[in-house]
Design a protein around this motif. Structure first.
Motif, short mmCIF file in Angstrom:
data_model
loop_
_atom_site.label_atom_id
_atom_site.label_comp_id
_atom_site.label_asym_id
_atom_site.label_seq_id
_atom_site.Cartn_x
_atom_site.Cartn_y
_atom_site.Cartn_z
N LEU A 7 3.48 2.46 2.25
CA LEU A 7 3.92 2.14 4.40
C LEU A 7 5.20 1.77 3.60
O LEU A 7 5.20 0.14 3.42
N THR A 10 1.38 -1.29 -0.25
CA THR A 10 -0.24 -0.25 0.02
C THR A 10 0.15 1.21 -0.44
O THR A 10 -0.05 1.89 0.09
N PHE A 47 3.26 5.15 14.01
CA PHE A 47 2.74 4.20 13.65
C PHE A 47 2.55 3.16 15.49
O PHE A 47 3.33 3.23 15.87
N GLN A 104 -4.66 -2.96 8.09
CA GLN A 104 -5.06 -1.72 7.62
C GLN A 104 -5.10 -0.84 8.30
O GLN A 104 -5.17 0.04 8.74
N ARG A 105 -6.52 -1.45 8.79
CA ARG A 105 -7.32 -0.56 9.61
C ARG A 105 -6.80 -0.26 11.41
O ARG A 105 -6.60 0.00 12.28
N VAL A 129 -3.25 0.02 11.54
CA VAL A 129 -2.32 0.70 12.03
C VAL A 129 -2.62 2.46 11.64
O VAL A 129 -2.17 2.97 12.37
N ASN A 130 -3.88 1.99 11.17
CA ASN A 130 -5.03 3.53 11.22
C ASN A 130 -5.49 3.77 12.21
O ASN A 130 -6.18 5.11 12.13
#
Length: 465
Positions: free
Chosen positions: A47, A45, A76, A142-143, A145-146
């Protein structure tokens, strides 16, 4: 303090090897391909990601190395993966050090076999962790990390991706992995994947292309990948297609995988050998009819052993080295052990080596108690009744006849019966030692290790004989 833009994954190491602690045992490397799968997803993605393995370094050394590399502190969350209960003390110490050094850092802990059984129990062992994630992380990573702390288990297919080994800190030391399939579901009483359905094997073209892609990550250097599959179960047609795909791509890569002795058909072995398979780990576990049934390996021990014989001989004829796994199980006696030893003796010319150890109940009481209760019917008792609650690792006295000390002695005796230093080095160097670890390094480490604790015969043993 400036924070990096790197998502750091830390594969928890071990404060000491899980079997016997000596110099040689600390040389083994275990690539955490589950954590690498998550890092690869994020890398795709855009990153920046890094996977660091704790190995047998002290947690403080690991933290210092990550700081010196500029990866920590990070903006992060720090992702800590615990591959086994043996890695739990290391992970606990690392998380506490990280929390002290960088109080604002968020720590997310995963590791399906350790987190899943009882997250509440684990949280008490990891007070510095902010979030525990049970199950597979691919649908969630992904969620997470966000900053979305939703760990509801989502269904998702196995990612069709080639692991990016360049994301591993000092990746050229590690032999790579290629994921072939997940799950097993064969119901063996001692296995953590006994109820996890076997997924469809990836296509021959996918596997061949993955091997080629991984090879390019090592700049043309020799690699010996492990085809990760709890039960590698290709058909003859699939194996033939893989051999063709490997040939068409001009690959000359030798690889290793594992399966059950009664699952893989002998007819597939010549094709798999042509495709590059050179080492096969075989889960025999026992050759005692009584123990085969007790383990839930098979309800037909005679058929089970007949198929094991055919597979071992097929491997020998095709030049595939077999490492046979033997498990000393609840209810083990000198009689059942003799039955296994006799079978191995009869097939000694088809065996490159063995891995032997007594069964262990893994998990906190929520999981371990049911296993221990079942094994008690065969006469097995825990060495320490508090160990499940304290460590998640319950060692056993296997029976009134074979206690823990005798099981350890029997394990070493059986290992040494079928392996000398050369055969042991050949097997371990294929997938588990650093790629630059030489026979000279090995011999030096052997001399620095107590021969009485080594699972193979040494020159010193021959001198004593």
């Amino acid at each position: 303090m400036k924070k990096s833009d790197v998502v750091v994954f830390v594969s928890a190491g071990m404060l000491s090897p899980k079997k016997r602690d000596h110099v040689l045992a600390r040389r083994q490397l275990y690539l955490n391909y589950g954590a690498l799968s998550l890092a690869t997803i994020l890398d795709a993605t855009g990153l920046k990601t890094l996977l660091f393995h704790g190995e047998h370094e002290q947690p403080s050394v690991a933290l210092r190395m990550l700081i010196e590399s500029g990866s920590l502190p990070s903006r992060f969350p720090v992702m800590v993966s615990i591959p086994s209960f043996y890695a739990l003390p290391w992970a606990s110490a690392f998380c506490q050090l990280l929390r002290t050094a960088f109080p604002s850092s968020k720590i997310i802990v995963g590791g399906r076999w350790v987190v899943g059984p009882d997250p509440e129990w684990l949280q008490k062992k990891l007070p510095a962790a902010d979030l525990l994630v049970p199950g597979l992380g691919e649908p969630l990573i992904q969620r997470l990390v966000n900053g979305v702390d939703d760990v509801r288990r989502l269904s998702a297919p196995t990612p069709d991706q080639v692991l990016n080994h360049r994301l591993v800190f000092d990746h050229e030391r590690y032999q790579p992995s290629v994921e072939a399939s997940r799950g097993c579901g064969m119901g063996c009483a001692f296995c953590e994947e006994r109820d996890i359905r076997l997924e469809k094997l990836r296509s021959p073209d996918q596997i061949a292309c993955a091997i080629a892609a991984v090879s390019s990550q090592y700049n043309g250097g020799q690699i010996r990948p492990y085809l990760q599959s709890s039960m590698f179960l290709p058909s003859e047609r699939w194996a033939s297609a893989l051999a063709n795909s490997v040939s068409e791509l001009g690959l000359n890569v030798h690889w290793r995988t594992e399966t059950r002795v009664d699952a893989l058909r002998p007819e597939t072995i010549p094709y798999l050998a042509k495709a590059g398979m050179r080492v096969l780990d075989l889960g025999l576990e026992t050759a005692s009819p009584q123990q085969i049934v007790s383990m839930h390996k098979s309800s037909d021990p005679e058929r089970y052993l007949r198929r094991a014989s055919l597979l071992l001989r097929a491997c020998r004829e095709s030049g595939v080295a077999t490492k046979v796994n033997v498990l000393l199980y609840a209810g083990e006696t000198s009689k059942t052990l003799d039955e296994t030893r006799t079978f191995l003796d009869e097939h000694i010319d088809s065996i490159a080596g063995v891995s032997v150890g007594p069964v262990v109940a893994y998990g906190p009481p929520k999981i371990a108690d049911a296993l221990l209760e079942e094994w008690a019917k065969s006469g097995a008792t825990p060495v320490d009744s508090n160990s499940a609650a304290e460590t998640g690792i319950s060692q056993l006295h296997l029976s009134r006849e074979i206690d823990q000390a005798e099981a350890e002695s029997a394990s070493l005796e059986l290992s040494r019966r079928y392996m000398d230093a050369s055969s042991y080095f050949q097997l371990k160097s294929f997938s588990y030692y650093a790629r630059d670890y030489t026979r000279k390094d090995f011999d030096n480490d052997v001399r620095a290790s107590p021969s009485s604790r080594l699972p193979f015969r040494t020159d010193m043993d021959l001198t004593r004989d």
